[in-house]
Design a protein around this motif. Structure first.
Motif, PDB file in Angstrom:
ATOM      1  N   PHE A  81      31.152  43.114  34.436  1.00  0.00           N
ATOM      2  CA  PHE A  81      32.215  42.147  34.735  1.00  0.00           C
ATOM      3  C   PHE A  81      33.501  42.771  35.256  1.00  0.00           C
ATOM      4  CE2 PHE A  81      32.654  42.762  30.026  1.00  0.00           C
ATOM      5  CZ  PHE A  81      33.939  43.283  29.990  1.00  0.00           C
ATOM      6  N   GLU A  82      33.604  44.085  35.225  1.00  0.00           N
ATOM      7  CA  GLU A  82      34.808  44.710  35.772  1.00  0.00           C
ATOM      8  C   GLU A  82      34.771  44.768  37.298  1.00  0.00           C
ATOM      9  OE1 GLU A  82      31.774  47.819  35.871  1.00  0.00           O
ATOM     10  OE2 GLU A  82      32.355  46.309  34.400  1.00  0.00           O
ATOM     11  N   THR A  83      33.659  44.416  37.904  1.00  0.00           N
ATOM     12  CA  THR A  83      33.508  44.468  39.358  1.00  0.00           C
ATOM     13  C   THR A  83      34.293  43.339  40.036  1.00  0.00           C
ATOM     14  OG1 THR A  83      31.500  43.131  39.224  1.00  0.00           O
ATOM     15  CG2 THR A  83      31.223  45.520  39.221  1.00  0.00           C
ATOM     16  N   GLU A  84      34.589  43.555  41.298  1.00  0.00           N
ATOM     17  CA  GLU A  84      35.365  42.568  42.058  1.00  0.00           C
ATOM     18  C   GLU A  84      34.645  41.222  42.118  1.00  0.00           C
ATOM     19  OE1 GLU A  84      37.202  41.922  46.571  1.00  0.00           O
ATOM     20  OE2 GLU A  84      36.332  43.853  45.985  1.00  0.00           O
ATOM     21  N   GLU A  85      33.320  41.259  42.266  1.00  0.00           N
ATOM     22  CA  GLU A  85      32.556  40.017  42.398  1.00  0.00           C
ATOM     23  C   GLU A  85      32.726  39.108  41.179  1.00  0.00           C
ATOM     24  OE1 GLU A  85      30.426  43.154  44.837  1.00  0.00           O
ATOM     25  OE2 GLU A  85      31.394  43.033  42.870  1.00  0.00           O
ATOM     26  N   ILE A  86      32.660  39.692  39.990  1.00  0.00           N
ATOM     27  CA  ILE A  86      32.786  38.895  38.771  1.00  0.00           C
ATOM     28  C   ILE A  86      34.241  38.539  38.494  1.00  0.00           C
ATOM     29  CG2 ILE A  86      32.298  38.779  36.305  1.00  0.00           C
ATOM     30  CD1 ILE A  86      29.826  38.769  38.185  1.00  0.00           C
ATOM     31  N   GLN A  87      35.137  39.457  38.775  1.00  0.00           N
ATOM     32  CA  GLN A  87      36.554  39.157  38.566  1.00  0.00           C
ATOM     33  C   GLN A  87      37.012  37.991  39.440  1.00  0.00           C
ATOM     34  OE1 GLN A  87      38.770  40.451  36.269  1.00  0.00           O
ATOM     35  NE2 GLN A  87      36.886  41.303  35.412  1.00  0.00           N
ATOM     36  N   GLN A  88      36.464  37.877  40.635  1.00  0.00           N
ATOM     37  CA  GLN A  88      36.798  36.747  41.501  1.00  0.00           C
ATOM     38  C   GLN A  88      36.287  35.439  40.912  1.00  0.00           C
ATOM     39  OE1 GLN A  88      35.258  37.646  45.413  1.00  0.00           O
ATOM     40  NE2 GLN A  88      37.043  38.868  45.982  1.00  0.00           N
ATOM     41  N   LEU A  89      35.115  35.492  40.306  1.00  0.00           N
ATOM     42  CA  LEU A  89      34.540  34.283  39.714  1.00  0.00           C
ATOM     43  C   LEU A  89      35.362  33.753  38.551  1.00  0.00           C
ATOM     44  CD1 LEU A  89      30.687  35.063  39.656  1.00  0.00           C
ATOM     45  CD2 LEU A  89      31.875  33.393  41.079  1.00  0.00           C
ATOM     46  N   VAL A  90      35.981  34.657  37.790  1.00  0.00           N
ATOM     47  CA  VAL A  90      36.704  34.231  36.590  1.00  0.00           C
ATOM     48  C   VAL A  90      38.209  34.142  36.799  1.00  0.00           C
ATOM     49  CG1 VAL A  90      34.924  35.208  35.104  1.00  0.00           C
ATOM     50  CG2 VAL A  90      36.934  36.581  35.667  1.00  0.00           C
ATOM     51  N   SER A  91      38.692  34.467  37.973  1.00  0.00           N
ATOM     52  CA  SER A  91      40.136  34.555  38.201  1.00  0.00           C
ATOM     53  C   SER A  91      40.861  33.251  37.875  1.00  0.00           C
ATOM     54  CB  SER A  91      40.422  34.962  39.649  1.00  0.00           C
ATOM     55  OG  SER A  91      39.865  34.023  40.561  1.00  0.00           O
ATOM     56  N   GLU A  92      40.258  32.114  38.193  1.00  0.00           N
ATOM     57  CA  GLU A  92      40.917  30.824  37.960  1.00  0.00           C
ATOM     58  C   GLU A  92      40.975  30.442  36.484  1.00  0.00           C
ATOM     59  OE1 GLU A  92      38.487  27.288  39.174  1.00  0.00           O
ATOM     60  OE2 GLU A  92      37.083  28.844  39.880  1.00  0.00           O
ATOM     61  N   PHE A  93      40.220  31.155  35.646  1.00  0.00           N
ATOM     62  CA  PHE A  93      40.173  30.815  34.225  1.00  0.00           C
ATOM     63  C   PHE A  93      40.995  31.777  33.370  1.00  0.00           C
ATOM     64  CE2 PHE A  93      35.975  29.784  36.135  1.00  0.00           C
ATOM     65  CZ  PHE A  93      36.140  28.402  36.166  1.00  0.00           C
ATOM     66  N   LYS A  94      41.678  32.723  33.986  1.00  0.00           N
ATOM     67  CA  LYS A  94      42.460  33.704  33.232  1.00  0.00           C
ATOM     68  C   LYS A  94      43.832  33.139  32.891  1.00  0.00           C
ATOM     69  CE  LYS A  94      40.364  38.038  34.698  1.00  0.00           C
ATOM     70  NZ  LYS A  94      40.608  39.365  35.309  1.00  0.00           N
TER      71      LYS A  94
END
Length: 210
Positions: free
Chosen positions: A12-25
Motif C-alpha cells: 500500500f505504500e506504492t503510488e497506485e494504492i496511495q492514489q486509490l485511498v487519497s480521497e479517504f485520508k
C-alpha cells in the motif's frame, strides 16, 4: 498476527494504492465510513472476471491489480485489503470454496464444474470485531444476473448472495479455508491444481486465460 503492515502483496505504500485511498485520508471520516466507501469503490471499479488464473507472484501485488480493468475475487480482495491497511484499518484475506447456481454455463465449460476455489473475501476489524465482506461481484454483473449487489453497512457481514431477486439459489459456501495474514500463493496453487487438474498441460504455464 500483523494485519496492518505493508507486504510484498499488500504493497500500500506504492503510488497506485496511495492514489486509490487519497480521497479517504481525513480524520473527519470514521473508519466505518472509510470501509463502506472503499468497499463500493473496489466492488464496482473492477469488473469481476474468474477466467484469468495466474500463478505469478507479481500479478497478486495490489499495485499490479490496481492497473487492471477487471479481476477475480481474490484479486479484488487484495486491493481492498491493501487500501484498508493503508488507512490504518486492520484487514486480512479469507479463502473458501463456493458453488454458483446461476449463469454457470461458461464456468462449467471452462472449469468442468460450477464450484470455484479458492474464493476470496476480506475480513476487516471494525468496532472491536472482525467482519466478512466480499467486493467480488460488481453492480453491473449483478444486474445482468438479476441479483441484488452485496452491500456493506460497516456493522454486519456481507459476503454471501444466497438468492437472486426471484428467490432462486445463487451462491453457496462449501468449504472455509480460514484467514491469512498475507496472500498464501503456494496454498492457492496447490488448491487450484487439486480441483482443476485438466487446465494444466505439459509446459506448466504460470497463467491461464480460460
Amino acid at each position: 498476527m500483523d494485519y496492518l503492515s505493508s507486504t510484498y502483496y499488500f504493497d500500500f505504500e506504492t503510488e497506485e494504492i496511495q492514489q486509490l485511498v487519497s480521497e479517504f485520508k481525513s480524520d473527519l471520516i470514521s473508519d466505518k465510513e472509510k470501509t463502506k466507501l472503499l468497499y463500493l469503490k473496489v466492488r464496482d471499479s473492477w469488473r469481476y472476471d474468474p477466467y484469468h488464473l495466474s500463478f505469478s507472484k507479481e500479478n497478486y501485488k495490489a499495485s499490479t491489480i490496481a492497473g487492471k480493468p477487471k479481476g477475480h475475487c481474490v484479486e479484488k480482495s487484495i486491493i481492498l485489503i491493501a487500501c484498508l491497511r493503508a488507512l490504518g484499518i486492520p484487514a486480512r484475506l479469507h479463502l473458501g470454496k463456493v458453488k454458483n447456481h446461476i449463469g454457470v454455463e461458461r464456468l462449467t465449460e471452462k472449469f468442468g464444474t460450477n464450484e470455484l476455489t479458492p474464493h476470496g473475501m476480506v475480513n476487516v476489524y471494525l468496532n472491536h470485531k472482525w467482519l466478512k465482506l466480499s467486493p467480488a461481484f460488481n453492480k453491473t454483473m449483478c444486474e445482468i444476473y438479476n441479483v441484488s449487489p452485496s452491500e456493506f453497512d460497516g456493522e454486519n457481514n456481507s459476503y454471501l448472495q444466497e438468492f437472486n431477486n426471484d428467490g432462486k439459489i445463487f451462491m453457496e459456501y462449501l468449504e472455509d479455508y480460514g484467514h491469512f495474514e498475507d496472500v498464501p500463493l503456494e496454498f492457492m496453487i496447490t488448491n487450484v491444481k487439486e480441483h482443476y487438474p485438466h487446465i494444466f498441460n505439459k509446459d506448466n504455464k504460470s497463467e491461464f486465460k480460460l
